[in-house]
Each structure stands twice: as structure tokens, then as C-alpha cells.
Design a protein around this motif. Sequence first.
Motif, PDB file in Angstrom:
ATOM      1  N   VAL A 194      89.767  23.398  48.785  1.00  0.00           N
ATOM      2  CA  VAL A 194      88.255  23.177  48.957  1.00  0.00           C
ATOM      3  C   VAL A 194      87.578  24.696  48.628  1.00  0.00           C
ATOM      4  O   VAL A 194      87.829  25.564  48.930  1.00  0.00           O
ATOM      5  CB  VAL A 194      88.060  23.043  50.232  1.00  0.00           C
ATOM      6  CG1 VAL A 194      86.534  22.648  50.310  1.00  0.00           C
ATOM      7  CG2 VAL A 194      88.626  21.749  51.011  1.00  0.00           C
ATOM      8  N   VAL A 195      86.846  24.413  47.544  1.00  0.00           N
ATOM      9  CA  VAL A 195      86.036  25.473  47.103  1.00  0.00           C
ATOM     10  C   VAL A 195      84.536  25.242  47.151  1.00  0.00           C
ATOM     11  O   VAL A 195      84.082  24.206  46.874  1.00  0.00           O
ATOM     12  CB  VAL A 195      86.217  25.674  45.461  1.00  0.00           C
ATOM     13  CG1 VAL A 195      85.314  26.916  44.924  1.00  0.00           C
ATOM     14  CG2 VAL A 195      87.757  26.032  45.317  1.00  0.00           C
TER      15      VAL A 195
ATOM     16  N   GLN B  68      81.016  21.236  47.821  1.00  0.00           N
ATOM     17  CA  GLN B  68      82.315  21.379  48.211  1.00  0.00           C
ATOM     18  C   GLN B  68      83.161  20.770  47.187  1.00  0.00           C
ATOM     19  O   GLN B  68      82.785  19.435  46.919  1.00  0.00           O
ATOM     20  CB  GLN B  68      82.602  20.697  49.384  1.00  0.00           C
ATOM     21  CG  GLN B  68      82.441  21.978  50.740  1.00  0.00           C
ATOM     22  CD  GLN B  68      83.030  21.337  51.875  1.00  0.00           C
ATOM     23  OE1 GLN B  68      83.304  20.196  52.253  1.00  0.00           O
ATOM     24  NE2 GLN B  68      83.071  22.473  52.738  1.00  0.00           N
ATOM     25  N   LEU B  69      83.913  21.159  46.517  1.00  0.00           N
ATOM     26  CA  LEU B  69      84.902  20.725  45.280  1.00  0.00           C
ATOM     27  C   LEU B  69      86.218  21.018  45.580  1.00  0.00           C
ATOM     28  O   LEU B  69      86.643  21.790  46.473  1.00  0.00           O
ATOM     29  CB  LEU B  69      84.413  21.162  43.921  1.00  0.00           C
ATOM     30  CG  LEU B  69      82.923  20.948  43.728  1.00  0.00           C
ATOM     31  CD1 LEU B  69      82.740  22.051  42.370  1.00  0.00           C
ATOM     32  CD2 LEU B  69      82.480  19.783  43.385  1.00  0.00           C
TER      33      LEU B  69
ATOM     34  N   LEU C  13      79.144  14.742  52.462  1.00  0.00           N
ATOM     35  CA  LEU C  13      80.336  14.657  52.931  1.00  0.00           C
ATOM     36  C   LEU C  13      80.900  15.925  52.934  1.00  0.00           C
ATOM     37  O   LEU C  13      80.439  17.016  52.255  1.00  0.00           O
ATOM     38  CB  LEU C  13      81.204  13.848  52.285  1.00  0.00           C
ATOM     39  CG  LEU C  13      81.189  13.748  50.693  1.00  0.00           C
ATOM     40  CD1 LEU C  13      82.542  14.882  50.388  1.00  0.00           C
ATOM     41  CD2 LEU C  13      81.612  12.611  50.047  1.00  0.00           C
ATOM     42  N   ALA C  14      82.116  16.442  53.542  1.00  0.00           N
ATOM     43  CA  ALA C  14      82.781  17.604  53.699  1.00  0.00           C
ATOM     44  C   ALA C  14      84.203  17.260  53.702  1.00  0.00           C
ATOM     45  O   ALA C  14      84.890  16.192  54.238  1.00  0.00           O
ATOM     46  CB  ALA C  14      82.266  18.618  54.684  1.00  0.00           C
ATOM     47  N   PHE C  15      84.890  18.341  53.512  1.00  0.00           N
ATOM     48  CA  PHE C  15      86.466  18.071  53.194  1.00  0.00           C
ATOM     49  C   PHE C  15      87.104  19.353  54.227  1.00  0.00           C
ATOM     50  O   PHE C  15      86.528  20.484  54.299  1.00  0.00           O
ATOM     51  CB  PHE C  15      87.170  18.651  52.011  1.00  0.00           C
ATOM     52  CG  PHE C  15      86.405  17.718  50.805  1.00  0.00           C
ATOM     53  CD1 PHE C  15      86.959  16.337  50.468  1.00  0.00           C
ATOM     54  CD2 PHE C  15      85.452  18.219  50.068  1.00  0.00           C
ATOM     55  CE1 PHE C  15      86.355  15.785  49.537  1.00  0.00           C
ATOM     56  CE2 PHE C  15      84.939  17.625  48.867  1.00  0.00           C
ATOM     57  CZ  PHE C  15      85.352  16.102  48.860  1.00  0.00           C
ATOM     58  N   LYS C  16      88.175  18.890  54.597  1.00  0.00           N
ATOM     59  CA  LYS C  16      89.247  19.705  55.335  1.00  0.00           C
ATOM     60  C   LYS C  16      90.669  19.556  54.895  1.00  0.00           C
ATOM     61  O   LYS C  16      90.947  18.388  54.693  1.00  0.00           O
ATOM     62  CB  LYS C  16      89.110  19.764  56.737  1.00  0.00           C
ATOM     63  CG  LYS C  16      88.028  20.171  57.406  1.00  0.00           C
ATOM     64  CD  LYS C  16      88.055  20.241  58.945  1.00  0.00           C
ATOM     65  CE  LYS C  16      86.817  20.771  59.600  1.00  0.00           C
ATOM     66  NZ  LYS C  16      86.930  20.718  60.847  1.00  0.00           N
ATOM     67  N   VAL C  17      91.446  20.582  54.527  1.00  0.00           N
ATOM     68  CA  VAL C  17      92.617  20.384  54.174  1.00  0.00           C
ATOM     69  C   VAL C  17      93.713  21.160  54.804  1.00  0.00           C
ATOM     70  O   VAL C  17      93.509  21.965  55.535  1.00  0.00           O
ATOM     71  CB  VAL C  17      92.937  20.616  52.637  1.00  0.00           C
ATOM     72  CG1 VAL C  17      92.081  19.822  51.592  1.00  0.00           C
ATOM     73  CG2 VAL C  17      92.716  21.914  52.105  1.00  0.00           C
TER      74      VAL C  17
END
Length: 114
Positions: A77-78, A84-85, A66-70
Motif C-alpha cells: 500500500v502506497v 492509497q494505491l 476506502l482504505a487497505f491493509k495487507v
Amino acid sequence: MVVLVLTACPAGLRGHLTRWLLEVSPGVFIGHVPARIRDLLWMRVEEMCKNGRAILIYSTRNEQRLAFKVHQHDWEVVDLDGLQLMRRPSEGKVTNPMRHGWSAASRKRRARRS
């Protein structure tokens, strides 16, 4: 799989997203769309969600799957060695810090009891 969480966004954006995703709770959208559609939806979210917040979580081919976008969010996101955390801001960076101590209503209530 795509999960999109909106906070304080216009109703028109929510209506647009229901064309592609299922709204399982107010502001929480979930669905399975191609990557091109996902990117176009994210562009629309960034365009329409001016003062609100948004988090997009989607499946990818990596170790976490999975991956994140904010967008306009306090948490960031780091990327640490390919993972990715989400990093919580330190106390100095918080935009709306909570005041410490008793609220005015609580002080009045305590004063009446004494």
C-alpha cells in the motif's frame, strides 16, 4: 463495509471470521462491522495467518471512500497525496519469480512432434 481476502490461511481462522462476516467465495469475506470489531478481526488475522496472505479493504471517510491493509503480501500500500494505491513490486523484488521459457512437458511434447 468490509472485504477480507485470505490466501493459504488455516481453516480455524476462516471459521472464526464466519462469526462476523459472510464468506461469499473460498477465502473471500464480506460484511458490515463496526471499526472496533474490524480492527480486532484484523489483529486476529495477523496473529493466525502466519505464512498466508491477507488483504483488508474497508470503507472510510476520505476521497476514495476506502482504505487497505495487507499482511504478508507482495503488493504494498502506497499513500500518494492522500490516495492509497496498491504498488506491484518491481521485477527484482518478486519473491517467487516465474521461470521464462518453455516448461519441461512442453519441450517433450514439441520433441515428439518433430
